[in-house]
Design a protein around this motif. Structure first.
Motif, short mmCIF file in Angstrom:
data_model
loop_
_atom_site.label_atom_id
_atom_site.label_comp_id
_atom_site.label_asym_id
_atom_site.label_seq_id
_atom_site.Cartn_x
_atom_site.Cartn_y
_atom_site.Cartn_z
N GLY A 47 0.94 -1.13 -0.09
CA GLY A 47 -0.07 0.08 0.15
C GLY A 47 0.79 1.27 -0.01
N ARG A 48 2.01 1.16 0.63
CA ARG A 48 2.85 2.51 0.90
C ARG A 48 3.02 3.00 -0.69
N MET A 49 3.39 2.27 -1.43
CA MET A 49 3.89 2.51 -3.02
C MET A 49 2.76 3.48 -3.58
N LYS A 50 1.25 3.18 -3.24
CA LYS A 50 0.42 3.80 -3.99
C LYS A 50 0.40 5.20 -3.52
N ILE A 51 0.93 5.26 -2.18
CA ILE A 51 0.90 6.72 -1.66
C ILE A 51 2.00 7.43 -2.31
N GLU A 52 3.15 7.07 -2.30
CA GLU A 52 4.48 7.66 -2.84
C GLU A 52 4.54 7.83 -4.33
N SER A 53 5.12 8.90 -4.83
CA SER A 53 5.50 8.77 -6.33
C SER A 53 7.01 9.48 -5.93
N ASP A 54 7.99 8.52 -5.98
CA ASP A 54 9.12 9.38 -5.48
C ASP A 54 9.84 9.98 -6.53
N GLN A 55 10.18 11.38 -6.15
CA GLN A 55 10.69 12.44 -6.97
C GLN A 55 11.97 12.90 -6.22
N VAL A 56 13.36 13.07 -7.00
CA VAL A 56 14.27 13.68 -6.28
C VAL A 56 14.19 15.06 -6.45
N GLU A 57 14.88 15.77 -5.31
CA GLU A 57 15.13 17.27 -5.87
C GLU A 57 16.51 17.46 -5.31
N ILE A 58 17.44 17.89 -6.56
CA ILE A 58 18.65 17.94 -6.28
C ILE A 58 19.03 19.53 -5.82
N THR A 59 19.55 19.49 -4.56
CA THR A 59 19.66 20.96 -3.96
C THR A 59 21.24 21.34 -4.07
N ALA A 60 21.98 20.67 -4.34
CA ALA A 60 23.59 21.08 -4.46
C ALA A 60 24.49 20.12 -5.45
N GLY A 61 25.40 20.69 -6.03
CA GLY A 61 26.53 20.10 -6.65
C GLY A 61 26.18 20.07 -8.19
N VAL A 62 25.02 20.36 -8.75
CA VAL A 62 24.68 20.40 -9.96
C VAL A 62 24.51 21.83 -10.46
N ARG A 63 25.12 22.08 -11.60
CA ARG A 63 24.78 23.33 -12.24
C ARG A 63 24.67 23.47 -13.56
N HIS A 64 23.49 23.91 -14.11
CA HIS A 64 23.27 24.03 -15.44
C HIS A 64 23.38 22.68 -16.20
N GLY A 65 22.67 21.60 -15.50
CA GLY A 65 22.62 20.21 -16.00
C GLY A 65 23.84 19.52 -15.90
N LYS A 66 24.98 19.78 -15.10
CA LYS A 66 26.25 19.35 -14.96
C LYS A 66 26.77 19.45 -13.61
N THR A 67 27.44 18.40 -13.10
CA THR A 67 28.14 18.24 -11.77
C THR A 67 29.14 19.22 -11.86
N THR A 68 29.34 19.68 -10.34
CA THR A 68 30.52 20.59 -10.43
C THR A 68 31.63 20.15 -9.75
N GLY A 69 31.64 19.02 -9.01
CA GLY A 69 32.58 18.34 -8.11
C GLY A 69 32.46 18.52 -6.73
N ALA A 70 31.45 19.68 -6.62
CA ALA A 70 31.16 19.60 -5.20
C ALA A 70 30.07 18.75 -4.50
N PRO A 71 29.79 18.48 -3.31
CA PRO A 71 29.05 17.38 -2.83
C PRO A 71 27.58 17.81 -3.35
N ILE A 72 27.18 16.54 -3.89
CA ILE A 72 25.63 16.63 -4.49
C ILE A 72 24.62 16.21 -3.38
N THR A 73 23.64 16.98 -3.26
CA THR A 73 22.42 16.80 -2.19
C THR A 73 21.30 16.38 -2.80
N LEU A 74 20.91 15.19 -2.52
CA LEU A 74 19.53 14.85 -3.07
C LEU A 74 18.53 14.44 -1.84
N ASN A 75 17.30 14.75 -2.42
CA ASN A 75 16.16 14.78 -1.17
C ASN A 75 14.83 14.23 -2.09
#
Ligand code: EPS
Length: 388
Positions: A47-75
């Protein structure tokens, strides 16, 4: 490359921070979301999978579609949290509210009881929340980033179920990694043999009706792996050992094997070792791949073949006997929402942790501040080992 995950099953969100990803890697939320979706699917999810539709939000480490080498944060936000605002509140709340959904009847096979003993919890929910397989969401997210790195190096990865609740799946010989990936992804139960699909789905339905659960064995294959990853020089530098740890660290996984694995204990040496061949086009190859791509803890250039066994999920609708931790009286274990099986999803998790360890090893061996630098170093190494 290193990473940590954080988050509770019914807390506000799940988080991962990854450090050490080369700069210049194209990375989008969609690269990660498609694997998060795969993890949520498969026949037998609850049942839990009917509630969730997991989507990531990237909040660090990626700029204009490319990684920058800085830590990447995923939420990833837990939608279900909205129904658990008080129970999972970070701030202290009134005592009468704290006992809502309090757990004192530990589930056999889960972390509930021992977690409580270890951390001295009077509410075993504190064990349940972090030990839940919900955490594997972030391991899949991290693995999706690792797979982007591997794809740039022409390293392919696939997983499929080879035993489902005791039923062995006969796998046709000679399938490529790509074919396995395609066939398994078409199947709701991640098997490459479609003839077994209906029988196993019916079995899952029956198990669900009985309030029970089933596990099985998943195989992950990595193709295009350069020879010489990992090292024989020290116990903790062996790459097969690192993979074994990663696989057994997946919730409910109890064992791991490479190539013919435990069958090696039943065969003679001449039936286990892989004879060495060489040709101009491919360099060194093997007549067989019984050792699953490893010799001396190092990749030998053959596909890495690793299998993991998942026990049935311990959260049962038909609860087993347990003991109340307040009274020590016998009790039926707490019934929490569960899935009759999460084996196809566990295959996605296994693929993700294997990809992560393989990418970590590659980034350790080769200079990798930037993707182009990494690609050049891997290409030079491949050329060298071919003509060795
Ligand atoms: C899971 C999330 C969990 C369960 C399952 C897998 O969500 P909830 O506890 O809210 O139903 O569906 O986990 C377990 C049964 C377990 O024992 O950990 C997930 O996201 O994969």
């Amino acid at each position: 490359m290193r990473y940590l995950t954080a988050g509770e099953s019914h807390g506000p969100r799940l988080t991962a921070i990854i450090e050490g990803v080369p700069a210049g890697l194209p990375l989008t939320a969609e690269d990660i979301n498609k694997d998060l979706k795969r993890r949520q699917g498969g026949y037998g999810r609850g049942g839990r999978m009917k509630i969730e539709s997991d989507q990531v939000e990237i909040t660090a480490g990626v700029r204009h579609g490319k990684t920058t080498g800085a830590p990447i944060t995923l939420n990833v936000t837990n939608k279900d949290h909205q129904k658990w605002l008080e129970i999972m509140a970070v701030e202290d709340i009134e005592d009468r509210l704290k006992t809502k959904r309090k757990i004192t009847h530990p589930r056999p096979g889960h972390a509930d009881l021992v977690g409580g003993m270890k951390y001295r919890f009077d509410d075993l929910r504190n064990s349940l929340e972090r030990s839940s397989a919900r955490e594997t969401t972030m391991r899949v997210a991290v693995g999706a980033v690792a797979k982007r790195i591997l794809a740039e190096l022409d390293i392919e990865i696939a997983n499929h179920v080879v035993v489902f609740g005791g039923k062995e799946i006969d796998v046709p010989d000679g399938l490529t990694v790509d074919q396995i990936k395609e066939l398994a992804q078409q199947s709701e139960i991640s098997v490459v043999n479609q003839d077994r699909e209906q029988e196993i789905k019916d079995y899952i339905d029956q198990i669900k009706k009985e309030g029970d659960t089933i596990g099985g064995v998943v195989e992950t294959i990595v193709g295009g792996v350069p020879a010489g990853l990992g090292s024989f020089v020290q116990w903790d530098t062996k790459l097969d050992a690192k993979l074994a740890q990663a696989v057994v660290s997946i919730n409910a996984f109890k064992g791991v094997e490479f190539g013919v694995g435990f069958q090696a204990g039943y065969r003679k040496g001449s039936e286990v070792m892989d004879e060495i061949l060489w040709n101009e086009e491919e360099g060194y190859t093997r007549r067989t791949n019984n050792l699953g791509g490893f010799e001396g803890g190092m990749t030998n250039g053959q596909p890495v073949v690793v299998r993991g066994v998942m026990k049935p999920i311990p959260t049962l609708y038909k609860p087993l006997m347990s003991v109340d931790i307040e009274t020590h009286e016998p009790y039926k274990a707490t019934v929490e929402r569960s899935d009759p099986t999460a084996l196809p999803a566990a295959g996605v998790v296994m693929e993700s942790v294997v990809a992560t360890v393989m990418a970590q090893e590659i980034l350790d061996k080769f200079s990798s501040d930037n993707l182009e630098e990494l690609k050049a170093a891997v290409a030079a190494h491949r050329d060298y080992v071919k003509h060795f």
